[in-house]
Motif scaffolding. Structure first.
Motif, PDB file in Angstrom:
ATOM      1  N   VAL A 185      15.535  76.665  35.934  1.00 61.76           N
ATOM      2  CA  VAL A 185      16.344  75.593  36.522  1.00 61.76           C
ATOM      3  C   VAL A 185      15.437  74.498  37.082  1.00 61.76           C
ATOM      4  CG1 VAL A 185      17.953  75.012  38.384  1.00 61.76           C
ATOM      5  CG2 VAL A 185      18.322  77.071  37.012  1.00 61.76           C
ATOM      6  N   SER A 186      14.339  74.895  37.721  1.00 60.32           N
ATOM      7  CA  SER A 186      13.383  73.922  38.250  1.00 60.32           C
ATOM      8  C   SER A 186      12.793  73.078  37.130  1.00 60.32           C
ATOM      9  CB  SER A 186      12.271  74.635  39.024  1.00 60.32           C
ATOM     10  OG  SER A 186      12.782  75.321  40.146  1.00 60.32           O
ATOM     11  N   LYS A 187      12.491  73.714  35.989  1.00 63.77           N
ATOM     12  CA  LYS A 187      11.952  72.971  34.853  1.00 63.77           C
ATOM     13  C   LYS A 187      12.938  71.926  34.351  1.00 63.77           C
ATOM     14  CE  LYS A 187       8.934  76.620  32.998  1.00 63.77           C
ATOM     15  NZ  LYS A 187       8.726  77.555  31.874  1.00 63.77           N
ATOM     16  N   ARG A 188      14.228  72.301  34.261  1.00 66.35           N
ATOM     17  CA  ARG A 188      15.218  71.359  33.764  1.00 66.35           C
ATOM     18  C   ARG A 188      15.330  70.148  34.686  1.00 66.35           C
ATOM     19  NH1 ARG A 188      14.841  75.089  30.776  1.00 66.35           N
ATOM     20  NH2 ARG A 188      13.144  73.704  30.207  1.00 66.35           N
ATOM     21  N   PHE A 189      15.392  70.388  35.993  1.00 73.44           N
ATOM     22  CA  PHE A 189      15.529  69.278  36.932  1.00 73.44           C
ATOM     23  C   PHE A 189      14.237  68.466  37.025  1.00 73.44           C
ATOM     24  CE2 PHE A 189      19.258  71.626  38.214  1.00 73.44           C
ATOM     25  CZ  PHE A 189      20.144  70.624  38.586  1.00 73.44           C
ATOM     26  N   ARG A 190      13.086  69.127  36.821  1.00 72.65           N
ATOM     27  CA  ARG A 190      11.824  68.386  36.808  1.00 72.65           C
ATOM     28  C   ARG A 190      11.775  67.436  35.618  1.00 72.65           C
ATOM     29  NH1 ARG A 190       8.607  72.462  36.282  1.00 72.65           N
ATOM     30  NH2 ARG A 190       8.820  73.063  38.472  1.00 72.65           N
ATOM     31  N   ASP A 191      12.216  67.910  34.465  1.00 70.96           N
ATOM     32  CA  ASP A 191      12.263  67.048  33.278  1.00 70.96           C
ATOM     33  C   ASP A 191      13.270  65.914  33.467  1.00 70.96           C
ATOM     34  OD1 ASP A 191      10.376  68.632  32.094  1.00 70.96           O
ATOM     35  OD2 ASP A 191      11.811  69.786  30.900  1.00 70.96           O
ATOM     36  N   PHE A 192      14.393  66.219  34.126  1.00 66.98           N
ATOM     37  CA  PHE A 192      15.400  65.184  34.372  1.00 66.98           C
ATOM     38  C   PHE A 192      14.834  64.109  35.299  1.00 66.98           C
ATOM     39  CE2 PHE A 192      19.145  63.423  36.547  1.00 66.98           C
ATOM     40  CZ  PHE A 192      19.898  63.058  35.447  1.00 66.98           C
ATOM     41  N   TYR A 193      14.091  64.531  36.311  1.00 62.09           N
ATOM     42  CA  TYR A 193      13.476  63.539  37.206  1.00 62.09           C
ATOM     43  C   TYR A 193      12.465  62.689  36.453  1.00 62.09           C
ATOM     44  CZ  TYR A 193      10.155  61.497  40.380  1.00 62.09           C
ATOM     45  OH  TYR A 193       9.325  60.606  40.996  1.00 62.09           O
ATOM     46  N   ARG A 194      11.698  63.285  35.544  1.00 58.43           N
ATOM     47  CA  ARG A 194      10.733  62.510  34.775  1.00 58.43           C
ATOM     48  C   ARG A 194      11.433  61.450  33.932  1.00 58.43           C
ATOM     49  NH1 ARG A 194       7.212  67.774  32.855  1.00 58.43           N
ATOM     50  NH2 ARG A 194       5.974  68.004  34.778  1.00 58.43           N
ATOM     51  N   SER A 195      12.588  61.783  33.389  1.00 59.23           N
ATOM     52  CA  SER A 195      13.370  60.785  32.652  1.00 59.23           C
ATOM     53  C   SER A 195      13.824  59.673  33.588  1.00 59.23           C
ATOM     54  CB  SER A 195      14.586  61.450  31.992  1.00 59.23           C
ATOM     55  OG  SER A 195      14.189  62.330  30.969  1.00 59.23           O
ATOM     56  N   PHE A 196      14.227  60.049  34.787  1.00 60.31           N
ATOM     57  CA  PHE A 196      14.632  59.050  35.781  1.00 60.31           C
ATOM     58  C   PHE A 196      13.456  58.138  36.118  1.00 60.31           C
ATOM     59  CE2 PHE A 196      14.831  57.724  40.239  1.00 60.31           C
ATOM     60  CZ  PHE A 196      16.044  57.046  40.259  1.00 60.31           C
ATOM     61  N   ALA A 197      12.267  58.720  36.318  1.00 62.56           N
ATOM     62  CA  ALA A 197      11.083  57.926  36.644  1.00 62.56           C
ATOM     63  C   ALA A 197      10.724  56.983  35.493  1.00 62.56           C
ATOM     64  CB  ALA A 197       9.908  58.849  36.961  1.00 62.56           C
ATOM     65  N   THR A 198      10.899  57.435  34.259  1.00 66.72           N
ATOM     66  CA  THR A 198      10.625  56.590  33.095  1.00 66.72           C
ATOM     67  C   THR A 198      11.554  55.387  33.059  1.00 66.72           C
ATOM     68  OG1 THR A 198       9.848  58.483  31.797  1.00 66.72           O
ATOM     69  CG2 THR A 198      10.537  56.523  30.573  1.00 66.72           C
ATOM     70  N   VAL A 199      12.853  55.647  33.267  1.00 69.75           N
ATOM     71  CA  VAL A 199      13.837  54.566  33.254  1.00 69.75           C
ATOM     72  C   VAL A 199      13.599  53.612  34.420  1.00 69.75           C
ATOM     73  CG1 VAL A 199      16.293  54.037  33.457  1.00 69.75           C
ATOM     74  CG2 VAL A 199      15.543  55.932  32.031  1.00 69.75           C
ATOM     75  N   MET A 200      13.251  54.154  35.591  1.00 72.13           N
ATOM     76  CA  MET A 200      13.015  53.309  36.755  1.00 72.13           C
ATOM     77  C   MET A 200      11.797  52.411  36.533  1.00 72.13           C
ATOM     78  SD  MET A 200      15.266  53.318  38.951  1.00 72.13           S
ATOM     79  CE  MET A 200      14.289  52.256  40.012  1.00 72.13           C
ATOM     80  N   GLY A 201      10.784  52.926  35.822  1.00 70.24           N
ATOM     81  CA  GLY A 201       9.640  52.083  35.498  1.00 70.24           C
ATOM     82  C   GLY A 201      10.057  50.876  34.676  1.00 70.24           C
ATOM     83  N   ALA A 202      10.947  51.108  33.706  1.00 74.27           N
ATOM     84  CA  ALA A 202      11.466  50.000  32.902  1.00 74.27           C
ATOM     85  C   ALA A 202      12.325  49.066  33.747  1.00 74.27           C
ATOM     86  CB  ALA A 202      12.279  50.551  31.729  1.00 74.27           C
ATOM     87  N   GLN A 203      13.113  49.635  34.653  1.00 79.65           N
ATOM     88  CA  GLN A 203      14.003  48.816  35.477  1.00 79.65           C
ATOM     89  C   GLN A 203      13.211  47.940  36.442  1.00 79.65           C
ATOM     90  OE1 GLN A 203      17.319  48.926  34.762  1.00 79.65           O
ATOM     91  NE2 GLN A 203      17.357  47.070  36.002  1.00 79.65           N
ATOM     92  N   ILE A 204      12.090  48.445  36.939  1.00 85.49           N
ATOM     93  CA  ILE A 204      11.225  47.635  37.804  1.00 85.49           C
ATOM     94  C   ILE A 204      10.685  46.436  37.031  1.00 85.49           C
ATOM     95  CG2 ILE A 204       9.010  47.629  39.019  1.00 85.49           C
ATOM     96  CD1 ILE A 204       9.614  50.487  39.909  1.00 85.49           C
ATOM     97  N   THR A 205      10.315  46.660  35.762  1.00 87.23           N
ATOM     98  CA  THR A 205       9.862  45.557  34.912  1.00 87.23           C
ATOM     99  C   THR A 205      10.949  44.502  34.756  1.00 87.23           C
ATOM    100  OG1 THR A 205       8.421  47.067  33.678  1.00 87.23           O
ATOM    101  CG2 THR A 205       8.950  44.950  32.639  1.00 87.23           C
ATOM    102  N   ILE A 206      12.172  44.966  34.509  1.00 86.67           N
ATOM    103  CA  ILE A 206      13.307  44.046  34.370  1.00 86.67           C
ATOM    104  C   ILE A 206      13.526  43.269  35.659  1.00 86.67           C
ATOM    105  CG2 ILE A 206      15.814  43.933  34.063  1.00 86.67           C
ATOM    106  CD1 ILE A 206      15.545  46.357  32.223  1.00 86.67           C
ATOM    107  N   SER A 207      13.447  43.963  36.795  1.00 83.06           N
ATOM    108  CA  SER A 207      13.676  43.311  38.087  1.00 83.06           C
ATOM    109  C   SER A 207      12.612  42.247  38.368  1.00 83.06           C
ATOM    110  CB  SER A 207      13.685  44.359  39.201  1.00 83.06           C
ATOM    111  OG  SER A 207      13.981  43.769  40.450  1.00 83.06           O
TER     112      SER A 207
END
Length: 347
Positions: A185-207
């Motif tokens: 379960v920790s692995k799944r949520f860790r991977d989900f957070y990494r996806s969130f961090a990836t998208v947020m990196g793109a969103q910061i660029t957009i901002s």
């Protein structure tokens, strides 16, 4: 019977972990808990970035608390200033609006701020469910505030001690079913957070792009409160699509304090930026998560329909997570093309 049973037991934690993640996202939508989920993700993301800069968790926590307090203070200050400035804005803009309407033979139901306020109050009194709506809004705001605090506390707790089984080393059976399930379960949520961090990196660029374009307009027309406007634009830009609507509303409101003509010009300029932003958002995020623009747009639309504004943020995250996780699964060699398929390819 031994090996199949052992295989079933070992594969169960993996399946369970995917089920827990899916159930979490579904319940967040059904129970309207997307806001605390996003607060946890955003807070943990900020803490990780501060830790990357400071290399010390307690220092990162102190900076995070200062940052949250500064954002809350700025929001409270601006809200208070907006309410205090509203009468002056109305007294400045309403005469211009009346003159514009009279030239086009349009009758406005108000002539000054007091008459406008009277119309609004009368309209609210005619609403049968006005008091109930006010009470519901107050209750929802209080609930959101409490959930935000809980989400921040949960993120801080995760930041200092991750894992669902902190006492694993004390168990008599080391690889027991509970501990293995917690690991998966920790692995799944860790991977989900990494996806969130990836998208947020793109969103910061957009901002940053959006803030730069807005800065050109703000300094070009010498809009008041320029530093505050740009700070709000950048922070709101971290929320896909809707964040720009919020910052645009603030800019138009401030432009009204100068003149109605400037407010109209700001509205036109920001509407154009917003239209471009919709496709810029899908293109940049789509390239970062390597999904086509059309698929990202569909995900944004579905996310908004299911969860509202939080769904706009979570949709590309889920899309990226599904893609990355599926890339880890090997399904064997591609099937040989049939004669019909081969003929079609040659044709």
């Amino acid at each position: 019977r031994g090996p199949p049973l052992q295989f079933a037991i070992m594969i169960t934690p993996v399946r369970l972990s995917y089920g827990v993640l899916a159930l979490t996202i579904i319940l967040a939508g059904l129970l309207h808990l997307a806001v605390p989920l996003l607060v946890i993700l955003f807070s943990y993301f900020a803490l990780r970035q501060l830790f990357y800069l400071t290399k010390k968790k307690w220092l990162a926590l102190i900076l995070f608390v200062v940052l949250v307090a500064a954002i809350a203070a700025a929001a409270a200050y601006f809200t208070r200033a907006a309410f205090l400035a509203l009468p002056d804005v109305a007294d400045t803009s309403i005469p211009s609006a009346n003159a514009w309407a009279q030239k086009r033979k349009i009758e406005l139901p108000f002539t000054d701020f007091e008459s406008l306020k009277a119309i609004i109050i009368d309209s609210l009194k005619q609403e049968a469910h006005y008091l109930r709506n006010v009470a519901h809004f107050a209750r929802s705001t209080t609930t959101a505030l409490v959930f935000t605090i809980i989400g921040i506390v949960a993120a801080v707790s995760l930041f200092f001690k991750t894992g669902l089984d902190p006492y694993r080393n004390t168990h008599a059976v080391k690889n027991n079913l509970y501990s293995v399930c917690c690991d998966e379960v920790s692995k799944r949520f860790r991977d989900f957070y990494r996806s969130f961090a990836t998208v947020m990196g793109a969103q910061i660029t957009i901002s940053l792009i959006n803030t730069t374009l807005t800065a050109i307009f703000v300094f070009g027309v010498q809009l008041p409160y320029a530093p505050l406007v740009l700070a709000i634009t950048f922070l709101c830009g971290l929320v896909p699509i809707v964040g720009n609507l919020v910052s645009n509303t603030v800019i138009v409101f401030i432009a009204l304090t100068v003149s109605l003509k400037l407010a109209f010009g700001a509205l036109v300029f920001l509407v154009v930026i917003h239209k471009l932003e919709y496709f810029l958002n899908s293109k940049i995020i789509g390239e970062r998560i390597r999904n086509p623009v059309w698929l990202t747009l569909i995900a944004l639309i579905i996310g908004e329909r299911l969860m509202g504004v939080p769904g706009l943020i979570l949709a590309p995250v889920v899309l990226n997570y599904v893609r990355v996780d599926m890339l880890k699964v090997e399904v064997g060699p591609a099937p040989e093309p049939t004669s019909v398929t081969a003929d079609a390819d040659r044709g």
